[in-house]
Design an enzyme around this catalytic site. Structure first.
Site: not given
Ligand code: UD1
Length: 416
Positions: A22-23, A117, A122, A305, A397
Protein backbone atom coordinates in the site's frame (compact mmCIF):
# COMPACT_ATOMS: atom_id res chain seq x y z
CA UNK A 1 -20.91 -1.04 10.66
CA UNK A 2 -18.92 -4.18 9.86
CA UNK A 3 -16.94 -6.19 12.39
CA UNK A 4 -14.77 -9.29 12.53
CA UNK A 5 -15.71 -12.17 14.79
CA UNK A 6 -12.86 -14.46 15.76
CA UNK A 7 -12.99 -17.67 17.75
CA UNK A 8 -9.41 -18.01 18.86
CA UNK A 9 -6.94 -20.77 19.62
CA UNK A 10 -6.97 -22.32 16.15
CA UNK A 11 -3.63 -23.35 14.63
CA UNK A 12 -2.86 -21.55 11.36
CA UNK A 13 -1.65 -23.81 8.57
CA UNK A 14 -1.61 -23.41 4.81
CA UNK A 15 -0.44 -20.64 2.51
CA UNK A 16 -0.93 -16.88 2.69
CA UNK A 17 -0.12 -14.75 -0.33
CA UNK A 18 1.02 -11.24 0.47
CA UNK A 19 -0.45 -8.40 -1.62
CA UNK A 20 1.38 -5.44 -3.13
CA UNK A 21 2.56 -2.67 -0.83
CA UNK A 22 0.00 0.00 0.00
CA UNK A 23 2.71 2.46 1.00
CA UNK A 24 4.54 1.94 -2.31
CA UNK A 25 1.34 2.18 -4.36
CA UNK A 26 0.20 5.56 -3.00
CA UNK A 27 3.29 7.65 -3.96
CA UNK A 28 3.58 5.80 -7.27
CA UNK A 29 -0.04 6.70 -8.06
CA UNK A 30 0.81 10.33 -7.25
CA UNK A 31 3.85 10.05 -9.55
CA UNK A 32 1.65 8.82 -12.39
CA UNK A 33 0.33 12.41 -12.70
CA UNK A 34 3.73 13.14 -14.30
CA UNK A 35 3.40 10.46 -16.98
CA UNK A 36 1.12 9.86 -19.98
CA UNK A 37 0.45 6.13 -19.61
CA UNK A 38 1.39 3.94 -16.65
CA UNK A 39 0.52 0.29 -16.08
CA UNK A 40 0.87 -0.78 -12.45
CA UNK A 41 0.99 -4.46 -11.49
CA UNK A 42 0.52 -6.09 -8.09
CA UNK A 43 -1.65 -3.19 -6.90
CA UNK A 44 -3.30 -3.99 -3.52
CA UNK A 45 -7.09 -3.78 -3.61
CA UNK A 46 -7.47 -1.80 -0.41
CA UNK A 47 -9.45 1.29 0.52
CA UNK A 48 -6.45 3.65 0.42
CA UNK A 49 -5.68 2.59 -3.17
CA UNK A 50 -9.28 3.32 -4.17
CA UNK A 51 -9.21 6.70 -2.42
CA UNK A 52 -6.00 7.68 -4.25
CA UNK A 53 -7.55 6.53 -7.56
CA UNK A 54 -10.59 8.74 -6.78
CA UNK A 55 -8.22 11.63 -6.17
CA UNK A 56 -6.42 11.08 -9.49
CA UNK A 57 -9.77 10.93 -11.28
CA UNK A 58 -10.90 14.17 -9.64
CA UNK A 59 -7.66 15.76 -10.90
CA UNK A 60 -8.56 14.64 -14.43
CA UNK A 61 -6.64 11.39 -15.00
CA UNK A 62 -8.25 8.26 -16.41
CA UNK A 63 -7.80 5.15 -14.26
CA UNK A 64 -9.01 1.63 -14.98
CA UNK A 65 -8.37 -1.79 -13.48
CA UNK A 66 -7.54 -3.97 -16.50
CA UNK A 67 -7.04 -7.16 -14.48
CA UNK A 68 -7.61 -7.87 -10.81
CA UNK A 69 -4.46 -6.21 -9.48
CA UNK A 70 -3.47 -4.22 -12.57
CA UNK A 71 -4.24 -0.58 -12.91
CA UNK A 72 -3.81 1.60 -16.00
CA UNK A 73 -3.50 5.32 -15.57
CA UNK A 74 -3.63 7.84 -18.41
CA UNK A 75 -2.91 11.51 -18.24
CA UNK A 76 -4.09 12.99 -21.56
CA UNK A 77 -3.65 16.52 -20.19
CA UNK A 78 -7.33 17.36 -20.66
CA UNK A 79 -9.40 19.10 -17.97
CA UNK A 80 -6.70 18.91 -15.31
CA UNK A 81 -7.76 20.39 -11.97
CA UNK A 82 -4.78 20.97 -9.72
CA UNK A 83 -6.82 20.43 -6.57
CA UNK A 84 -6.90 17.76 -3.84
CA UNK A 85 -10.16 18.31 -1.93
CA UNK A 86 -10.63 17.94 1.82
CA UNK A 87 -13.14 15.10 1.49
CA UNK A 88 -10.45 12.84 -0.03
CA UNK A 89 -7.35 13.98 1.87
CA UNK A 90 -9.07 13.80 5.28
CA UNK A 91 -9.58 10.03 4.94
CA UNK A 92 -6.05 9.37 3.74
CA UNK A 93 -3.09 11.59 4.56
CA UNK A 94 -1.09 10.31 1.59
CA UNK A 95 -3.37 12.50 -0.56
CA UNK A 96 -0.90 15.28 0.21
CA UNK A 97 1.59 13.47 -2.05
CA UNK A 98 -0.07 14.97 -5.14
CA UNK A 99 1.20 18.39 -4.02
CA UNK A 100 4.72 17.86 -5.42
CA UNK A 101 3.70 16.45 -8.82
CA UNK A 102 0.98 19.09 -9.36
CA UNK A 103 3.09 22.12 -8.55
CA UNK A 104 6.15 20.85 -10.41
CA UNK A 105 4.21 19.94 -13.56
CA UNK A 106 1.42 22.53 -13.61
CA UNK A 107 3.03 25.31 -11.53
CA UNK A 108 0.14 25.40 -9.10
CA UNK A 109 -1.71 23.25 -6.61
CA UNK A 110 -4.40 23.59 -4.00
CA UNK A 111 -4.23 20.67 -1.59
CA UNK A 112 -6.20 20.21 1.61
CA UNK A 113 -4.16 20.11 4.81
CA UNK A 114 -4.52 16.56 6.10
CA UNK A 115 -4.84 17.59 9.75
CA UNK A 116 -4.11 15.32 12.69
CA UNK A 117 -5.04 11.69 13.01
CA UNK A 118 -5.41 9.13 15.75
CA UNK A 119 -1.69 8.36 16.04
CA UNK A 120 -0.48 11.94 16.40
CA UNK A 121 -0.52 15.48 15.06
CA UNK A 122 1.34 14.53 11.86
CA UNK A 123 2.23 17.94 10.44
CA UNK A 124 3.34 18.55 6.82
CA UNK A 125 5.92 21.24 7.56
CA UNK A 126 8.75 19.13 6.09
CA UNK A 127 6.83 18.63 2.82
CA UNK A 128 6.39 22.41 2.54
CA UNK A 129 10.02 23.06 3.55
CA UNK A 130 11.19 20.93 0.60
CA UNK A 131 8.85 22.63 -1.88
CA UNK A 132 9.93 26.10 -0.74
CA UNK A 133 13.58 25.12 -1.23
CA UNK A 134 12.72 24.34 -4.85
CA UNK A 135 11.19 27.80 -5.28
CA UNK A 136 7.48 27.23 -4.64
CA UNK A 137 5.52 30.01 -2.94
CA UNK A 138 3.28 28.56 -0.24
CA UNK A 139 0.21 30.05 1.43
CA UNK A 140 -2.10 28.35 3.91
CA UNK A 141 -5.70 29.54 3.83
CA UNK A 142 -9.03 28.03 4.84
CA UNK A 143 -7.46 24.65 5.58
CA UNK A 144 -5.76 24.41 2.19
CA UNK A 145 -2.14 24.61 1.02
CA UNK A 146 -1.83 26.90 -1.99
CA UNK A 147 1.45 26.32 -3.81
CA UNK A 148 2.61 28.19 -6.90
CA UNK A 149 5.78 28.24 -8.98
CA UNK A 150 4.96 30.53 -11.91
CA UNK A 151 8.32 29.97 -13.60
CA UNK A 152 8.57 26.31 -12.61
CA UNK A 153 10.57 24.73 -9.80
CA UNK A 154 14.35 25.00 -9.68
CA UNK A 155 16.76 22.35 -8.40
CA UNK A 156 18.41 23.09 -5.06
CA UNK A 157 19.88 21.46 -1.96
CA UNK A 158 17.35 20.21 0.61
CA UNK A 159 18.62 19.16 4.04
CA UNK A 160 15.82 17.60 6.06
CA UNK A 161 16.16 18.33 9.81
CA UNK A 162 14.49 14.98 10.55
CA UNK A 163 13.54 11.91 8.57
CA UNK A 164 10.09 11.74 6.98
CA UNK A 165 8.86 9.18 4.46
CA UNK A 166 6.14 11.40 2.98
CA UNK A 167 8.28 14.54 2.84
CA UNK A 168 11.08 12.62 1.10
CA UNK A 169 8.54 11.36 -1.45
CA UNK A 170 7.06 14.82 -2.03
CA UNK A 171 10.58 16.27 -2.42
CA UNK A 172 11.49 13.61 -5.00
CA UNK A 173 8.20 14.08 -6.85
CA UNK A 174 8.82 17.84 -7.02
CA UNK A 175 12.48 17.65 -7.97
CA UNK A 176 11.99 15.31 -10.93
CA UNK A 177 10.36 18.14 -12.89
CA UNK A 178 12.55 20.96 -11.54
CA UNK A 179 15.16 22.65 -13.71
CA UNK A 180 18.66 21.50 -12.81
CA UNK A 181 20.02 19.30 -10.08
CA UNK A 182 18.56 18.66 -6.62
CA UNK A 183 20.39 17.02 -3.74
CA UNK A 184 18.26 15.85 -0.81
CA UNK A 185 20.03 15.02 2.46
CA UNK A 186 18.74 13.02 5.44
CA UNK A 187 16.14 11.18 3.36
CA UNK A 188 13.92 8.30 4.35
CA UNK A 189 15.18 5.17 2.58
CA UNK A 190 12.21 2.83 3.03
CA UNK A 191 11.92 0.11 0.33
CA UNK A 192 8.76 1.91 -0.86
CA UNK A 193 10.91 4.94 -1.70
CA UNK A 194 13.19 2.73 -3.77
CA UNK A 195 10.16 1.39 -5.60
CA UNK A 196 9.05 4.97 -6.36
CA UNK A 197 12.55 5.85 -7.60
CA UNK A 198 12.52 2.83 -9.94
CA UNK A 199 9.18 4.01 -11.35
CA UNK A 200 10.51 7.54 -11.94
CA UNK A 201 13.68 6.18 -13.57
CA UNK A 202 11.47 4.40 -16.09
CA UNK A 203 10.13 7.86 -16.97
CA UNK A 204 13.66 8.99 -17.73
CA UNK A 205 14.57 10.75 -14.49
CA UNK A 206 18.16 10.41 -13.34
CA UNK A 207 17.99 9.58 -9.64
CA UNK A 208 20.78 8.33 -7.47
CA UNK A 209 20.35 7.11 -3.87
CA UNK A 210 23.40 6.67 -1.65
CA UNK A 211 23.13 6.24 2.12
CA UNK A 212 20.56 8.92 3.04
CA UNK A 213 21.30 11.24 0.11
CA UNK A 214 19.29 11.41 -3.10
CA UNK A 215 20.51 13.24 -6.20
CA UNK A 216 17.99 14.05 -8.93
CA UNK A 217 18.34 15.58 -12.36
CA UNK A 218 15.11 16.44 -14.18
CA UNK A 219 14.64 15.12 -17.71
CA UNK A 220 11.35 13.45 -17.03
CA UNK A 221 9.39 12.74 -20.17
CA UNK A 222 6.09 11.09 -20.95
CA UNK A 223 6.31 7.43 -21.69
CA UNK A 224 4.30 4.26 -21.77
CA UNK A 225 5.66 2.37 -18.77
CA UNK A 226 4.89 -0.73 -16.80
CA UNK A 227 5.85 -1.20 -13.17
CA UNK A 228 5.45 -3.82 -10.46
CA UNK A 229 4.62 -2.78 -6.91
CA UNK A 230 6.82 -4.49 -4.29
CA UNK A 231 5.22 -6.87 -1.76
CA UNK A 232 3.78 -5.26 1.36
CA UNK A 233 6.43 -5.76 4.07
CA UNK A 234 4.02 -4.70 6.82
CA UNK A 235 1.39 -7.22 5.72
CA UNK A 236 4.17 -9.82 5.52
CA UNK A 237 5.37 -8.90 9.02
CA UNK A 238 1.81 -9.11 10.33
CA UNK A 239 1.30 -12.65 8.99
CA UNK A 240 4.76 -13.71 10.18
CA UNK A 241 3.73 -12.62 13.67
CA UNK A 242 0.42 -14.51 13.26
CA UNK A 243 2.46 -17.60 12.37
CA UNK A 244 4.81 -17.02 15.31
CA UNK A 245 1.78 -16.82 17.61
CA UNK A 246 -0.17 -19.81 16.39
CA UNK A 247 1.24 -21.23 13.16
CA UNK A 248 2.21 -24.76 12.20
CA UNK A 249 4.25 -24.72 9.01
CA UNK A 250 2.35 -21.63 7.86
CA UNK A 251 3.80 -20.58 4.50
CA UNK A 252 3.86 -16.92 3.54
CA UNK A 253 4.41 -16.33 -0.17
CA UNK A 254 4.78 -13.56 -2.78
CA UNK A 255 7.36 -11.82 -0.67
CA UNK A 256 10.84 -10.33 -0.71
CA UNK A 257 12.82 -11.34 2.36
CA UNK A 258 15.54 -8.73 1.75
CA UNK A 259 13.19 -5.92 2.83
CA UNK A 260 12.37 -7.37 6.26
CA UNK A 261 15.82 -8.36 7.52
CA UNK A 262 15.40 -6.63 10.87
CA UNK A 263 12.07 -8.34 11.58
CA UNK A 264 13.45 -11.79 10.68
CA UNK A 265 16.50 -11.22 12.88
CA UNK A 266 14.29 -10.37 15.89
CA UNK A 267 11.91 -13.29 15.40
CA UNK A 268 14.84 -15.71 15.11
CA UNK A 269 16.47 -14.32 18.25
CA UNK A 270 13.37 -14.82 20.40
CA UNK A 271 12.90 -18.40 19.28
CA UNK A 272 10.37 -18.34 16.42
CA UNK A 273 10.95 -21.26 14.06
CA UNK A 274 11.28 -20.22 10.42
CA UNK A 275 12.44 -21.73 7.14
CA UNK A 276 13.41 -18.90 4.87
CA UNK A 277 13.80 -18.99 1.11
CA UNK A 278 14.01 -16.10 -1.34
CA UNK A 279 10.27 -15.80 -2.05
CA UNK A 280 8.62 -17.49 0.92
CA UNK A 281 8.90 -18.09 4.66
CA UNK A 282 7.52 -21.05 6.58
CA UNK A 283 6.78 -20.22 10.20
CA UNK A 284 5.83 -22.28 13.25
CA UNK A 285 5.01 -20.96 16.69
CA UNK A 286 7.09 -21.78 19.73
CA UNK A 287 6.00 -22.28 23.34
CA UNK A 288 9.22 -20.78 24.64
CA UNK A 289 9.50 -17.24 23.37
CA UNK A 290 12.20 -15.13 24.99
CA UNK A 291 11.47 -11.58 26.19
CA UNK A 292 12.82 -8.84 23.91
CA UNK A 293 13.27 -5.08 23.58
CA UNK A 294 12.51 -2.99 20.50
CA UNK A 295 12.65 0.67 19.49
CA UNK A 296 10.81 1.77 16.37
CA UNK A 297 13.12 3.56 13.92
CA UNK A 298 13.12 4.74 10.33
CA UNK A 299 14.12 1.96 7.88
CA UNK A 300 16.28 -0.13 8.14
CA UNK A 301 15.22 -0.07 11.80
CA UNK A 302 12.13 -1.78 13.18
CA UNK A 303 8.99 -0.21 11.59
CA UNK A 304 6.46 1.68 13.68
CA UNK A 305 3.82 0.08 11.44
CA UNK A 306 4.57 -3.30 13.09
CA UNK A 307 4.79 -2.03 16.66
CA UNK A 308 1.21 -2.90 17.65
CA UNK A 309 1.40 -6.35 16.06
CA UNK A 310 4.70 -7.43 17.63
CA UNK A 311 3.40 -6.31 21.02
CA UNK A 312 1.00 -9.29 20.89
CA UNK A 313 4.05 -11.53 20.58
CA UNK A 314 5.56 -9.73 23.59
CA UNK A 315 2.49 -10.69 25.67
CA UNK A 316 3.39 -14.33 24.96
CA UNK A 317 7.15 -14.07 25.64
CA UNK A 318 8.58 -15.07 29.01
CA UNK A 319 9.53 -12.10 31.21
CA UNK A 320 9.31 -8.33 30.72
CA UNK A 321 9.69 -7.04 27.16
CA UNK A 322 9.90 -3.34 26.30
CA UNK A 323 8.78 -1.31 23.31
CA UNK A 324 9.94 2.24 22.66
CA UNK A 325 7.84 4.12 20.08
CA UNK A 326 10.12 6.75 18.57
CA UNK A 327 8.24 7.78 15.42
CA UNK A 328 4.73 8.81 16.54
CA UNK A 329 3.74 10.39 19.84
CA UNK A 330 0.43 8.61 20.31
CA UNK A 331 0.65 5.14 18.91
CA UNK A 332 -0.45 2.98 21.84
CA UNK A 333 -4.24 3.08 21.35
CA UNK A 334 -4.36 -0.70 21.13
CA UNK A 335 -2.98 -1.01 24.67
CA UNK A 336 -6.20 -0.27 26.65
CA UNK A 337 -8.05 -2.76 24.45
CA UNK A 338 -5.33 -5.39 24.93
CA UNK A 339 -5.51 -4.85 28.68
CA UNK A 340 -9.23 -5.60 28.47
CA UNK A 341 -8.23 -8.93 26.92
CA UNK A 342 -5.93 -9.66 29.86
CA UNK A 343 -2.57 -8.32 28.62
CA UNK A 344 -0.22 -6.91 31.27
CA UNK A 345 1.10 -3.70 29.75
CA UNK A 346 2.26 -0.50 31.44
CA UNK A 347 3.13 2.67 29.60
CA UNK A 348 5.49 5.37 30.79
CA UNK A 349 6.16 8.20 28.35
CA UNK A 350 6.81 6.53 25.01
CA UNK A 351 7.87 3.16 26.47
CA UNK A 352 5.56 0.18 26.94
CA UNK A 353 6.50 -2.57 29.43
CA UNK A 354 4.88 -5.89 28.60
CA UNK A 355 4.87 -8.82 31.03
CA UNK A 356 4.36 -12.32 29.74
CA UNK A 357 3.43 -14.94 29.01
CA UNK A 358 -0.18 -13.93 29.62
CA UNK A 359 -3.19 -15.85 28.33
CA UNK A 360 -5.60 -13.53 26.49
CA UNK A 361 -9.35 -13.84 26.64
CA UNK A 362 -11.79 -12.82 23.93
CA UNK A 363 -13.64 -9.50 24.24
CA UNK A 364 -15.44 -6.87 22.22
CA UNK A 365 -12.74 -4.41 21.10
CA UNK A 366 -12.14 -1.65 18.61
CA UNK A 367 -9.28 0.53 17.44
CA UNK A 368 -8.90 3.88 15.81
CA UNK A 369 -6.17 3.16 13.31
CA UNK A 370 -5.09 0.55 10.83
CA UNK A 371 -2.20 -1.17 12.62
CA UNK A 372 -3.84 -1.05 16.05
CA UNK A 373 -6.89 -2.77 14.52
CA UNK A 374 -4.86 -5.59 13.03
CA UNK A 375 -3.07 -6.14 16.35
CA UNK A 376 -6.49 -6.81 17.89
CA UNK A 377 -7.15 -9.41 15.19
CA UNK A 378 -3.85 -11.09 16.12
CA UNK A 379 -4.83 -11.00 19.78
CA UNK A 380 -8.18 -12.56 18.86
CA UNK A 381 -6.41 -15.42 17.08
CA UNK A 382 -4.75 -16.56 20.33
CA UNK A 383 -7.45 -15.55 22.81
CA UNK A 384 -9.87 -18.05 24.25
CA UNK A 385 -13.54 -17.66 23.32
CA UNK A 386 -14.86 -15.02 21.00
CA UNK A 387 -13.30 -11.70 20.06
CA UNK A 388 -15.27 -9.12 18.14
CA UNK A 389 -13.17 -6.43 16.43
CA UNK A 390 -15.35 -3.42 15.66
CA UNK A 391 -14.78 -0.49 13.30
CA UNK A 392 -12.91 -2.59 10.77
CA UNK A 393 -13.02 0.07 8.07
CA UNK A 394 -9.55 0.94 9.38
CA UNK A 395 -8.37 -2.58 8.51
CA UNK A 396 -9.83 -2.34 5.03
CA UNK A 397 -7.63 0.71 4.35
CA UNK A 398 -4.54 -1.49 4.26
CA UNK A 399 -5.20 -5.24 4.39
CA UNK A 400 -6.60 -6.90 1.28
CA UNK A 401 -8.98 -9.81 2.08
CA UNK A 402 -7.65 -10.26 5.61
CA UNK A 403 -10.39 -12.56 6.81
CA UNK A 404 -10.30 -14.64 3.60
CA UNK A 405 -6.53 -15.08 3.86
CA UNK A 406 -6.72 -16.13 7.52
CA UNK A 407 -9.77 -18.33 7.02
CA UNK A 408 -8.01 -20.23 4.23
CA UNK A 409 -5.38 -21.10 6.88
CA UNK A 410 -7.95 -22.54 9.29
CA UNK A 411 -8.63 -19.46 11.42
CA UNK A 412 -12.19 -19.25 12.69
CA UNK A 413 -12.93 -15.72 11.52
CA UNK A 414 -15.86 -14.07 9.79
CA UNK A 415 -17.04 -10.62 8.79
CA UNK A 416 -20.42 -9.46 9.99
C1 UD1 B 1 4.55 6.93 6.31
C2 UD1 B 1 3.68 5.71 6.15
C3 UD1 B 1 3.14 5.25 7.50
C4 UD1 B 1 4.30 5.05 8.49
C5 UD1 B 1 5.19 6.28 8.53
C6 UD1 B 1 6.45 6.07 9.37
C7 UD1 B 1 2.74 5.95 3.95
C8 UD1 B 1 1.54 6.21 3.12
N1 UD1 B 1 2.58 6.02 5.27
O1 UD1 B 1 3.72 7.97 6.84
O2 UD1 B 1 2.45 4.02 7.32
O3 UD1 B 1 3.78 4.82 9.77
O4 UD1 B 1 5.62 6.64 7.21
O5 UD1 B 1 7.18 5.00 8.89
O6 UD1 B 1 3.78 5.62 3.44
N2 UD1 B 1 6.67 14.69 10.46
C9 UD1 B 1 6.83 16.05 10.73
N3 UD1 B 1 6.64 16.93 9.69
C10 UD1 B 1 6.31 16.52 8.42
C11 UD1 B 1 6.18 15.14 8.17
C12 UD1 B 1 6.38 14.25 9.23
O7 UD1 B 1 7.12 16.44 11.85
O8 UD1 B 1 6.15 17.36 7.54
C13 UD1 B 1 6.87 13.73 11.57
C14 UD1 B 1 5.63 12.87 11.84
O9 UD1 B 1 4.73 13.52 12.70
C15 UD1 B 1 6.25 11.64 12.47
C16 UD1 B 1 7.59 11.50 11.74
O10 UD1 B 1 7.86 12.78 11.15
O11 UD1 B 1 6.49 11.86 13.84
C17 UD1 B 1 7.62 10.46 10.64
O12 UD1 B 1 6.49 10.63 9.82
P1 UD1 B 1 6.53 10.31 8.25
O13 UD1 B 1 7.73 9.45 7.98
O14 UD1 B 1 6.40 11.57 7.50
O15 UD1 B 1 5.20 9.47 8.07
P2 UD1 B 1 4.23 9.48 6.82
O16 UD1 B 1 4.99 9.71 5.58
O17 UD1 B 1 3.06 10.32 7.12
Amino acid sequence: MQKLIINGKKTLRGVIKVSGSKNATLPILAASILNSESLLKNVPLVKDTFTMVELLKSIGLKCAFTKKNQLKIFNNERNIKTVAPYKLVKTMRAGVLVLGPLVSKYQRAKVSLPGGCAIGTRPVDLHLFALKKLGAKIKIKNGYIYATATKGLKGNTIKFPSISVGATENAILSAVCAKGKTIIYNCAIEPEINNLIEFLRKMGSKINLKKRTITIEGNIYNKKISHKIIPDRIELGTYLIAGALTGKNLIIKNIQTNIIRKEIEILKKIGVKMKISKNSIQVTSSENLKKFNISTEPYPGFPTDLQAQIMILMTQAKGRSTMKEKIFENRYMHVPELRRMGAKIKIKNNVAYIDGPTPLSGAEVMATDLRASVSLVLAGLIADNRTSVNRIYHLDRGYQDIEKKLKACKADIKRL
